[in-house]
Design a protein around this motif. Structure first.
Motif, PDB file in Angstrom:
ATOM      1  N   MET A 128       0.855  -1.202   0.000  1.00 31.04           N
ATOM      2  CA  MET A 128       0.000   0.000   0.000  1.00 31.04           C
ATOM      3  C   MET A 128       0.888   1.248   0.000  1.00 31.04           C
ATOM      4  O   MET A 128       0.722   2.149  -0.798  1.00 31.04           O
ATOM      5  CB  MET A 128      -0.909  -0.036   1.242  1.00 31.04           C
ATOM      6  N   ASN A 129       1.883   1.253   0.930  1.00 35.18           N
ATOM      7  CA  ASN A 129       2.715   2.435   1.048  1.00 35.18           C
ATOM      8  C   ASN A 129       3.519   2.727  -0.219  1.00 35.18           C
ATOM      9  O   ASN A 129       3.773   3.874  -0.536  1.00 35.18           O
ATOM     10  CB  ASN A 129       3.673   2.285   2.231  1.00 35.18           C
ATOM     11  N   SER A 130       3.907   1.644  -0.931  1.00 33.00           N
ATOM     12  CA  SER A 130       4.719   1.830  -2.128  1.00 33.00           C
ATOM     13  C   SER A 130       3.954   2.575  -3.208  1.00 33.00           C
ATOM     14  O   SER A 130       4.534   3.258  -4.034  1.00 33.00           O
ATOM     15  CB  SER A 130       5.183   0.472  -2.650  1.00 33.00           C
ATOM     16  N   THR A 131       2.589   2.426  -3.198  1.00 38.37           N
ATOM     17  CA  THR A 131       1.812   3.090  -4.249  1.00 38.37           C
ATOM     18  C   THR A 131       1.176   4.393  -3.769  1.00 38.37           C
ATOM     19  O   THR A 131       0.446   5.035  -4.490  1.00 38.37           O
ATOM     20  CB  THR A 131       0.694   2.155  -4.746  1.00 38.37           C
ATOM     21  N   ARG A 132       1.422   4.773  -2.532  1.00 40.22           N
ATOM     22  CA  ARG A 132       0.827   5.986  -1.985  1.00 40.22           C
ATOM     23  C   ARG A 132       1.381   7.205  -2.752  1.00 40.22           C
ATOM     24  O   ARG A 132       2.439   7.134  -3.370  1.00 40.22           O
ATOM     25  CB  ARG A 132       1.219   6.083  -0.505  1.00 40.22           C
ATOM     26  N   TRP A 133       0.640   8.329  -2.696  1.00 45.33           N
ATOM     27  CA  TRP A 133       1.121   9.522  -3.405  1.00 45.33           C
ATOM     28  C   TRP A 133       2.467   9.972  -2.847  1.00 45.33           C
ATOM     29  O   TRP A 133       2.751   9.781  -1.669  1.00 45.33           O
ATOM     30  CB  TRP A 133       0.101  10.652  -3.333  1.00 45.33           C
ATOM     31  N   GLN A 134       3.260  10.553  -3.719  1.00 47.89           N
ATOM     32  CA  GLN A 134       4.557  11.044  -3.269  1.00 47.89           C
ATOM     33  C   GLN A 134       4.924  12.292  -4.049  1.00 47.89           C
ATOM     34  O   GLN A 134       4.622  12.403  -5.248  1.00 47.89           O
ATOM     35  CB  GLN A 134       5.602   9.952  -3.492  1.00 47.89           C
ATOM     36  N   VAL A 135       5.531  13.259  -3.374  1.00 45.17           N
ATOM     37  CA  VAL A 135       5.969  14.489  -4.044  1.00 45.17           C
ATOM     38  C   VAL A 135       7.458  14.656  -3.833  1.00 45.17           C
ATOM     39  O   VAL A 135       7.949  14.541  -2.713  1.00 45.17           O
ATOM     40  CB  VAL A 135       5.252  15.735  -3.453  1.00 45.17           C
ATOM     41  N   ASP A 136       8.179  14.879  -4.930  1.00 44.03           N
ATOM     42  CA  ASP A 136       9.615  15.184  -4.821  1.00 44.03           C
ATOM     43  C   ASP A 136       9.881  16.498  -5.531  1.00 44.03           C
ATOM     44  O   ASP A 136       9.200  16.843  -6.499  1.00 44.03           O
ATOM     45  CB  ASP A 136      10.437  14.078  -5.484  1.00 44.03           C
ATOM     46  N   PHE A 137      10.830  17.212  -5.002  1.00 52.10           N
ATOM     47  CA  PHE A 137      11.194  18.472  -5.653  1.00 52.10           C
ATOM     48  C   PHE A 137      12.520  18.304  -6.383  1.00 52.10           C
ATOM     49  O   PHE A 137      13.475  17.799  -5.822  1.00 52.10           O
ATOM     50  CB  PHE A 137      11.341  19.592  -4.612  1.00 52.10           C
ATOM     51  N   VAL A 138      12.534  18.688  -7.633  1.00 53.09           N
ATOM     52  CA  VAL A 138      13.772  18.655  -8.410  1.00 53.09           C
ATOM     53  C   VAL A 138      14.030  20.085  -8.876  1.00 53.09           C
ATOM     54  O   VAL A 138      13.115  20.758  -9.355  1.00 53.09           O
ATOM     55  CB  VAL A 138      13.623  17.733  -9.647  1.00 53.09           C
ATOM     56  N   GLN A 139      15.258  20.553  -8.675  1.00 56.64           N
ATOM     57  CA  GLN A 139      15.549  21.937  -9.053  1.00 56.64           C
ATOM     58  C   GLN A 139      16.622  21.982 -10.141  1.00 56.64           C
ATOM     59  O   GLN A 139      17.824  21.997  -9.841  1.00 56.64           O
ATOM     60  CB  GLN A 139      16.002  22.723  -7.827  1.00 56.64           C
ATOM     61  N   PRO A 140      16.199  21.990 -11.402  1.00 61.06           N
ATOM     62  CA  PRO A 140      17.179  22.002 -12.495  1.00 61.06           C
ATOM     63  C   PRO A 140      17.971  23.319 -12.545  1.00 61.06           C
ATOM     64  O   PRO A 140      19.133  23.336 -12.918  1.00 61.06           O
ATOM     65  CB  PRO A 140      16.352  21.829 -13.759  1.00 61.06           C
ATOM     66  N   SER A 141      17.291  24.430 -12.193  1.00 63.04           N
ATOM     67  CA  SER A 141      18.027  25.701 -12.134  1.00 63.04           C
ATOM     68  C   SER A 141      17.537  26.466 -10.915  1.00 63.04           C
ATOM     69  O   SER A 141      16.549  26.069 -10.295  1.00 63.04           O
ATOM     70  CB  SER A 141      17.772  26.502 -13.406  1.00 63.04           C
ATOM     71  N   LYS A 142      18.173  27.567 -10.601  1.00 65.32           N
ATOM     72  CA  LYS A 142      17.822  28.323  -9.394  1.00 65.32           C
ATOM     73  C   LYS A 142      16.402  28.857  -9.440  1.00 65.32           C
ATOM     74  O   LYS A 142      15.714  28.952  -8.429  1.00 65.32           O
ATOM     75  CB  LYS A 142      18.794  29.507  -9.249  1.00 65.32           C
ATOM     76  N   GLU A 143      15.972  29.217 -10.671  1.00 63.51           N
ATOM     77  CA  GLU A 143      14.661  29.860 -10.799  1.00 63.51           C
ATOM     78  C   GLU A 143      13.525  28.872 -11.053  1.00 63.51           C
ATOM     79  O   GLU A 143      12.361  29.226 -10.940  1.00 63.51           O
ATOM     80  CB  GLU A 143      14.706  30.894 -11.926  1.00 63.51           C
ATOM     81  N   LEU A 144      13.873  27.648 -11.432  1.00 62.96           N
ATOM     82  CA  LEU A 144      12.840  26.673 -11.799  1.00 62.96           C
ATOM     83  C   LEU A 144      12.795  25.515 -10.803  1.00 62.96           C
ATOM     84  O   LEU A 144      13.829  25.011 -10.382  1.00 62.96           O
ATOM     85  CB  LEU A 144      13.124  26.149 -13.218  1.00 62.96           C
ATOM     86  N   LEU A 145      11.571  25.115 -10.484  1.00 62.88           N
ATOM     87  CA  LEU A 145      11.416  23.957  -9.601  1.00 62.88           C
ATOM     88  C   LEU A 145      10.419  22.995 -10.241  1.00 62.88           C
ATOM     89  O   LEU A 145       9.321  23.397 -10.652  1.00 62.88           O
ATOM     90  CB  LEU A 145      10.889  24.403  -8.237  1.00 62.88           C
ATOM     91  N   THR A 146      10.800  21.735 -10.356  1.00 64.08           N
ATOM     92  CA  THR A 146       9.870  20.745 -10.900  1.00 64.08           C
ATOM     93  C   THR A 146       9.274  19.944  -9.751  1.00 64.08           C
ATOM     94  O   THR A 146      10.014  19.402  -8.928  1.00 64.08           O
ATOM     95  CB  THR A 146      10.587  19.804 -11.881  1.00 64.08           C
ATOM     96  N   ILE A 147       7.961  19.924  -9.714  1.00 59.91           N
ATOM     97  CA  ILE A 147       7.280  19.124  -8.697  1.00 59.91           C
ATOM     98  C   ILE A 147       7.038  17.761  -9.322  1.00 59.91           C
ATOM     99  O   ILE A 147       6.234  17.632 -10.260  1.00 59.91           O
ATOM    100  CB  ILE A 147       5.959  19.772  -8.262  1.00 59.91           C
ATOM    101  N   SER A 148       7.708  16.766  -8.829  1.00 58.03           N
ATOM    102  CA  SER A 148       7.594  15.438  -9.407  1.00 58.03           C
ATOM    103  C   SER A 148       6.617  14.607  -8.569  1.00 58.03           C
ATOM    104  O   SER A 148       6.812  14.416  -7.376  1.00 58.03           O
ATOM    105  CB  SER A 148       8.982  14.787  -9.430  1.00 58.03           C
ATOM    106  N   MET A 149       5.577  14.145  -9.211  1.00 52.22           N
ATOM    107  CA  MET A 149       4.534  13.416  -8.487  1.00 52.22           C
ATOM    108  C   MET A 149       4.556  11.957  -8.912  1.00 52.22           C
ATOM    109  O   MET A 149       4.733  11.654 -10.094  1.00 52.22           O
ATOM    110  CB  MET A 149       3.170  14.008  -8.802  1.00 52.22           C
ATOM    111  N   SER A 150       4.318  11.055  -7.959  1.00 54.00           N
ATOM    112  CA  SER A 150       4.274   9.640  -8.305  1.00 54.00           C
ATOM    113  C   SER A 150       3.292   8.914  -7.385  1.00 54.00           C
ATOM    114  O   SER A 150       2.815   9.490  -6.396  1.00 54.00           O
ATOM    115  CB  SER A 150       5.661   9.027  -8.186  1.00 54.00           C
ATOM    116  N   GLY A 151       2.981   7.686  -7.707  1.00 59.86           N
ATOM    117  CA  GLY A 151       2.065   6.872  -6.896  1.00 59.86           C
ATOM    118  C   GLY A 151       0.605   7.119  -7.231  1.00 59.86           C
ATOM    119  O   GLY A 151       0.261   7.547  -8.327  1.00 59.86           O
ATOM    120  N   HIS A 152      -0.242   6.872  -6.220  1.00 62.60           N
ATOM    121  CA  HIS A 152      -1.696   7.022  -6.402  1.00 62.60           C
ATOM    122  C   HIS A 152      -2.137   8.425  -6.040  1.00 62.60           C
ATOM    123  O   HIS A 152      -1.911   8.864  -4.923  1.00 62.60           O
ATOM    124  CB  HIS A 152      -2.428   6.019  -5.512  1.00 62.60           C
TER     125      HIS A 152
END
Lengths: 261, 377
Positions: free
Chosen positions: B1-25
């Motif tokens: 269950m936990n492996s498929t739960r929603w998850q948010v990660d932040f990736v910052q390719p540059s100082k001004e840009l932030l990618t919100i990476s979402m995975s799971g359910h």
């Protein structure tokens, strides 16, 4: 020496500076248009713009906040109740849901106005009612109660009642909404036949495009944002020449890129 | 269950840009995070100018994800952050485009709350309008009645017959039960008190006078409010919703003539008969108690009843019930004709018909008592 002065014929229906409101909220303001004799006018507009409300004002159900409607040059609302009721006897109104009187059979629904306003015998009334029902494709349903027939059939029976007295002006409130395509086409034919055969002036509230382009001689477009009438012309001309983005989107079912705002 | 739960990660390719990476359910039922919480975390990234999404690793999603993104976008824009939705899947983008196609309408929220004084004024004004409307309605009924008296019948005889039947024969069982029990209750109350003085026989007086002058007209009016008044309001209310009343108006047939008059006439004609019936049944109820508990013979009870009750008592009851019937019918028809245009409105019209009907009856009864007292009847 006598001089024959030809009277300038006024349109039989003129709406002048009409303001409509519901509980203090203005729905539409300063509406002006006229309808010629034996013309089919379509009232168009997006949902909630006040099309049906306009019809309610024209048939005598709702008093305007300002302005008036003139039938044969006589004011409808400021002319007193007797005059208004006399005028209303020449109207036929078809409501969105049919609005049949539920405690009466279809034949009785159509007979009631005939009993009230004609000197026909009971037998003649019965014949007229049966004929009107057959006009809307409901022959043989005379003794059915509204609860025993489908919604679409109720609507058609509502039309039969509206034309019971062969009225001069017939109002249709969204007649083809909820009907199957064949019934809808049949209804358009009926509207055209009523105009051609009886010379009736017809006002239709609708947003069925196919119907609009088939039957309308003229159309008005009410806008809910600007809260007034934004076009008054035959729909085919509006489609060709109107520069208003909203009207173009409406008449082309929202096709993008026809004319940008 | 936990492996498929929603998850948010932040990736910052540059100082001004932030990618919100979402995975799971990312479904509404998955206890999704609040967008505000997420935005707070964004404060950790200074100099941020733009937000992007990465949603390729999302296994399942529904409207929960979309409303989360809509809220997040809104908050980001309020915080002067640019949002790029390019990282969302095509399906997500098309739904979001639909949702934002028509801008949110302003001024549709409810009006600001009024001060107590203003709302008091508003209610008083409303009460006055209501009174004015009611007077208009009564005026219209009077005009219709005068037209009827000149011999112009504008309703269907069949309708009148139906309503007469509805408030007479079909009402008898309930009237029978209630009146019998009322007689019984009156006799019980009287029996205990009067027996103490050895005056048990006077139970007959109490029941006869009590039923004919007061209890029978009042109870029957209350029964008819709940039964007939409510049904009038519901019938006319649903006719209003179905535009049937409008159809009558545009056919220039007055709803008062056609719908209200037969209902009022039926109730006003029939309620006095129900009242007399109630008197009789109530007296029988009293007799049963006297016979079983006080051992008063039926003949003695009837003799006592006939010697105590006068024609005036019966007439007072009949006149009262006539008046109550009129009030009940008016309350029912008025609420029905002034019903709103939804099924909910029919319910509230019915409730109002019963509440106002009972209120009118009780007020009228009090006025009757005062007048009868002054006239010493």
């Amino acid at each position: 020496m006598t001089m024959n002065v030809m009277p300038i014929e006024q349109p039989p229906i003129q709406v002048k500076h009409l303001d409509m409101a519901y509980g203090g909220t203005i729905v539409q303001k300063d509406i002006n248009f006229s309808v010629q004799k034996s013309e089919i006018l379509v009232i168009m507009g997006d949902s909630g713009c006040g099309k049906s409300t306009l019809m309610r004002h024209m048939v005598g159900l709702k008093k305007p906040v300002a302005g008036d409607i003139f039938y044969n040059n006589e004011p409808f609302w400021s002319g007193g109740i007797t005059q208004r009721e006399n005028r209303m006897r020449h109207f036929g109104v078809m409501y969105q849901s049919g609005a049949l009187w539920s405690s009466m059979t279809l034949a009785e629904n159509i007979s009631l106005p005939l009993q009230e306003y004609t000197t026909l015998t009971a037998k003649q009334i019965k014949e007229v009612a049966a004929f009107k029902l057959s006009l809307v494709g409901l022959a043989g349903y005379e003794d059915f109660y509204p609860a025993e027939i489908s919604g679409g059939m109720c609507k058609r029976a509502g039309i039969a009642r509206a034309i019971a007295l062969d009225p001069e002006i017939i109002f249709f409130d969204e007649p083809s909404a909820g009907l199957d395509p064949i019934s809808s086409k049949r209804l358009d034919d009926l509207i055209l036949a009523l105009r051609d055969g009886l010379g009736a002036t017809i006002i239709v509230v609708t947003h069925e495009l196919a119907s609009i382009f088939t039957i309308a001689d003229n159309a008005i477009f009410l806008d809910s944002e600007r809260k007034t009438l934004i076009a008054n012309a035959p729909p085919k001309e509006l489609l060709k020449h109107s520069t208003d983005a909203k009207i173009q989107r409406f008449l082309t079912r929202g096709a993008e890129g026809v004319i940008q705002p | 269950m936990n492996s498929t739960r929603w998850q948010v990660d932040f990736v910052q390719p540059s100082k001004e840009l932030l990618t919100i990476s979402m995975s799971g359910h990312w479904c509404a039922a998955d206890n999704l995070p609040s967008p505000e919480l997420l935005v707070e975390k964004l404060h950790r990234f200074p100099n941020l100018k733009k937000i992007a999404y990465h949603t390729e690793n999302i296994a399942h999603w529904d409207s929960g994800l979309l409303s989360f993104i809509v809220m997040l976008n809104k908050i980001c824009r309020q915080n002067s952050l640019d949002v790029s939705t390019d990282g969302l899947s095509k399906n997500m983008q098309s739904l979001l485009t639909l949702a934002s196609a028509v801008p949110e309408r302003e001024n549709t929220k409810s009006a600001p709350t009024q001060s107590t004084l203003a709302s008091l004024g508003h209610h008083t004004k409303q009460l006055y309008f209501e009174f004015e409307k009611m007077m208009e309605f009564i005026g219209a009924i009077t005009i219709s009645l005068s037209i009827l008296c000149r011999g112009k019948v504008k309703f269907l005889g069949r309708d009148l017959f139906y309503f007469i039947q509805d408030c007479s024969v079909t009402s008898l069982p309930i009237v029978l039960i209630i009146s019998f029990l009322m007689g019984l209750i009156l006799a019980f109350i009287g029996a205990i008190q009067l027996q103490a003085f050895g005056a048990g026989i006077y139970v007959a007086n109490l029941v006869a006078i009590g039923m004919s002058r007061e209890m029978s007209p009042l109870m029957i009016a209350i029964i008819m409010t709940g039964r007939t008044g409510a049904s009038y309001a519901a019938q006319l209310g649903s006719m209003q919703v179905n535009e049937e009343i409008d159809a009558l108006k545009t056919t220039v047939i007055s709803p008062i003539d056609f719908l209200v008059l037969p209902r009022i006439i039926a109730l006003v004609l029939m309620i006095p008969l129900l009242c007399l019936y109630g008197d009789l049944v109530g007296i029988l109820g009293g007799m049963l108690i006297s016979n079983t508990f006080l051992h008063i013979s039926a003949s003695a009870y009837i003799h006592q009843t006939t010697s105590s009750i006068s024609m005036v008592d019966v007439l007072v009851g009949v006149v009262k019930s006539l008046c109550f019937g009129l009030l009940v019918a008016i309350a029912g028809c008025y609420q029905g004709l002034n019903c709103g245009r939804s099924s909910d409105a029919v319910g509230s019209a019915t409730t109002k018909a019963v509440v106002t009907g009972i209120l009118y009856v009780i007020i009228a009864d009090a006025i009757f008592e005062i007048i009868l007292n002054i006239l010493k009847i």
